[in-house]
Design an enzyme around this catalytic site. Structure first.
Site, PDB file in Angstrom:
ATOM      1  N   PHE A  14      70.152 -25.037  78.199  1.00 10.18           N
ATOM      2  CA  PHE A  14      70.963 -26.247  78.005  1.00 10.18           C
ATOM      3  C   PHE A  14      70.529 -27.004  76.741  1.00 10.18           C
ATOM      4  CE2 PHE A  14      70.437 -30.836  79.492  1.00 10.18           C
ATOM      5  CZ  PHE A  14      71.564 -31.289  78.830  1.00 10.18           C
ATOM      6  N   ASP A  34      64.824 -15.971  74.094  1.00 14.67           N
ATOM      7  CA  ASP A  34      65.085 -16.360  75.486  1.00 14.67           C
ATOM      8  C   ASP A  34      65.037 -15.116  76.376  1.00 14.67           C
ATOM      9  OD1 ASP A  34      66.733 -19.201  76.452  1.00 14.67           O
ATOM     10  OD2 ASP A  34      66.466 -17.590  77.907  1.00 14.67           O
ATOM     11  N   LYS A  92      53.043 -19.542  84.762  1.00 13.27           N
ATOM     12  CA  LYS A  92      52.702 -18.561  83.709  1.00 13.27           C
ATOM     13  C   LYS A  92      53.500 -18.843  82.436  1.00 13.27           C
ATOM     14  CE  LYS A  92      51.486 -14.169  85.904  1.00 13.27           C
ATOM     15  NZ  LYS A  92      52.032 -12.836  86.222  1.00 13.27           N
ATOM     16  N   THR A  93      54.776 -19.160  82.631  1.00  9.04           N
ATOM     17  CA  THR A  93      55.627 -19.428  81.463  1.00  9.04           C
ATOM     18  C   THR A  93      55.096 -20.628  80.685  1.00  9.04           C
ATOM     19  OG1 THR A  93      57.572 -18.463  82.488  1.00  9.04           O
ATOM     20  CG2 THR A  93      57.976 -20.081  80.768  1.00  9.04           C
ATOM     21  N   ARG A 107      48.331 -18.678  63.528  1.00  6.27           N
ATOM     22  CA  ARG A 107      48.275 -17.520  62.647  1.00  6.27           C
ATOM     23  C   ARG A 107      49.169 -17.677  61.421  1.00  6.27           C
ATOM     24  NH1 ARG A 107      48.756 -11.432  64.667  1.00  6.27           N
ATOM     25  NH2 ARG A 107      49.884 -10.574  62.894  1.00  6.27           N
ATOM     26  N   TYR A 146      55.352 -26.730  88.146  1.00  8.72           N
ATOM     27  CA  TYR A 146      55.991 -27.256  86.928  1.00  8.72           C
ATOM     28  C   TYR A 146      55.128 -28.362  86.319  1.00  8.72           C
ATOM     29  CZ  TYR A 146      59.772 -29.247  84.020  1.00  8.72           C
ATOM     30  OH  TYR A 146      60.552 -29.718  82.979  1.00  8.72           O
ATOM     31  N   LYS A 150      52.997 -27.923  82.909  1.00  8.52           N
ATOM     32  CA  LYS A 150      53.311 -28.709  81.708  1.00  8.52           C
ATOM     33  C   LYS A 150      52.107 -29.550  81.278  1.00  8.52           C
ATOM     34  CE  LYS A 150      57.769 -27.909  80.786  1.00  8.52           C
ATOM     35  NZ  LYS A 150      58.328 -27.547  79.469  1.00  8.52           N
ATOM     36  N   TYR A 160      44.288 -27.010  70.627  1.00  8.86           N
ATOM     37  CA  TYR A 160      44.579 -26.225  69.413  1.00  8.86           C
ATOM     38  C   TYR A 160      44.632 -27.139  68.190  1.00  8.86           C
ATOM     39  CZ  TYR A 160      45.370 -21.461  71.053  1.00  8.86           C
ATOM     40  OH  TYR A 160      45.197 -20.187  71.521  1.00  8.86           O
TER      41      TYR A 160
END
Ligand code: NAD
Ligand code: UDP
Length: 315
Positions: A14, A34, A92-93, A107, A146, A150, A160
């Site tokens: 969306f 995706d 995991k996502t 990188r 979720y 997040k 990072y």
């Protein structure tokens, strides 16, 4: 001058599809990545004959290598029905997706924006929510995959940045709606509009006194672009949302009125851990993003979304 290249993960979803469109209009080359879990080729079909647009089927839990200037990391199911369908995959996502995209950004020295969420505040005790509020999150409940996914992703972004000097941008998105919302993902705006157009009962979970602040998708996309364009010294997190707060009952009544619907409101059991109030404090966004603020208010945005569902669902 060479065209800038942007990678958009979750680009066939969306929000992602609107972002891809905007980036192309801004003269960027866009690579949309995706796995089509909740997104669809249909959302970007109108972009497929643009030579500066590429669609890649890939899962962000696996590494991906490409040369781009900026990365927008949106890949993650966003509605409670979809993120609770396979909670292990959801976390995991969020986490592996963040690691893979941050590794890539490091990188290739790209800027990277994370689509974080107001869910990092959980069921907030402080109103409205400011970025320095730590939240009230249940780590052991149906929304945890979720919310904690997040939150971990935000931590990875911060680390990072500190450890590897990656140019990060973290936005916390509050409830956003508009055309191309998935019709079956159970989010409140799409549910109510579809129910109202069909004349079905409008399903309120609980007593409808819980609140949300609804942002139209174009306002979010504008905030994302402005955030990506900030200097290296501003990382966020920054709230991006519309501070006008409505109860879910008010939303139901407004949708019924705008659609001239005969639907009745029915009250079902509340869902577990449903936040009772949510409202962004957007003063930081206003200050850091050149006066950014939402331009499209609820009635106008609902009318665009109603037109979209009337056309696509042919009812
Ligand atoms: P969406 O479900 O329409 O989009 C998510 C996209 O990510 C989909 O196209 C889906 O197929 C893709 N995806 C999911 N898992 C993937 C994986 N493992 N690999 C690759 N692609 C994957 O939802 P949306 O509303 O467009 O949300 C986009 C982002 O914004 C999400 O990260 C979401 O958490 C965040 N967000 C959205 C809202 C909102 O109200 N819409 C609020 C807060 C945060
Ligand atoms: N909601 C509702 N009826 C529906 C769908 C949702 O009453 O058919 C309520 C839900 O309980 C929550 C609010 O609307 O209080 C927003 O739900 P949504 O799933 O859209 O987003 P989130 O809970 O993630 O903010």
């Amino acid at each position: 001058m060479e065209m800038k290249k942007a990678l958009v993960t979750g680009g066939a979803g969306f929000v992602g599809s609107h972002l891809c469109e905007r980036l192309l209009n801004d003269g960027k080359e866009v690579i949309c990545l995706d796995n089509f879990f909740t997104g669809s080729k249909k959302n970007v079909i109108h972009l497929l004959n643009n030579p500066y647009f590429e669609l890649v089927r890939h899962d962000v839990t696996m590494p991906f290598f490409i040369e781009v200037d900026e990365i927008y990391n949106l890949a993650c199911p966003a509605s409670p029905i979809h993120y609770q369908y396979n909670p292990i995959k959801t976390i995991k996502t969020s986490v592996m997706g963040a690691i893979n995209m941050l590794g890539l950004a490091k990188r290739i020295n790209a800027k990277i924006l994370q689509a974080s969420t107001s869910e990092v505040y959980g069921d907030p005790i402080v109103h409205p929510q400011k970025e320095d509020y730590w939240g009230n999150v249940n780590p052991w409940g149906p929304r945890s995959c979720y919310d904690e996914g997040k939150r971990s992703a935000e931590t990875l972004f911060m680390d990072y940045n500190i450890q590897n000097k990656v140019d990060i941008k973290v936005i916390r998105i509050f409830n956003t709606y508009g055309p191309r919302m998935h019709p079956n993902d159970g989010r409140v705006v799409s549910n109510f509009i579809i129910q109202a157009i069909k004349g079905d009962d409008i399903t309120i979970y609980g007593d409808g006194a819980q609140t949300r602040s609804f942002q139209y998708v174009d306002d979010l996309v504008e905030g994302m672009i402005r955030m990506m364009n900030t200097g290296k010294d501003f990382t966020g997190p920054v709230n991006i949302g519309n501070p006008n707060e409505f109860t879910i009952k008010q939303l139901a009544e407004t949708v019924i009125k705008l659609t001239n619907s005969k639907s009745k409101i029915i009250y079902l059991s509340p869902t577990k851990d449903d936040p009772t109030r949510r409202n962004p404090d957007i003063s930081l966004a206003k200050e850091k993003l050149n006066g950014w603020e939402p331009k499209i208010q609820l009635i106008e945005g609902l009318n665009y979304t109603i037109d979209y569902f009337k056309t696509t669902l042919k009812i």
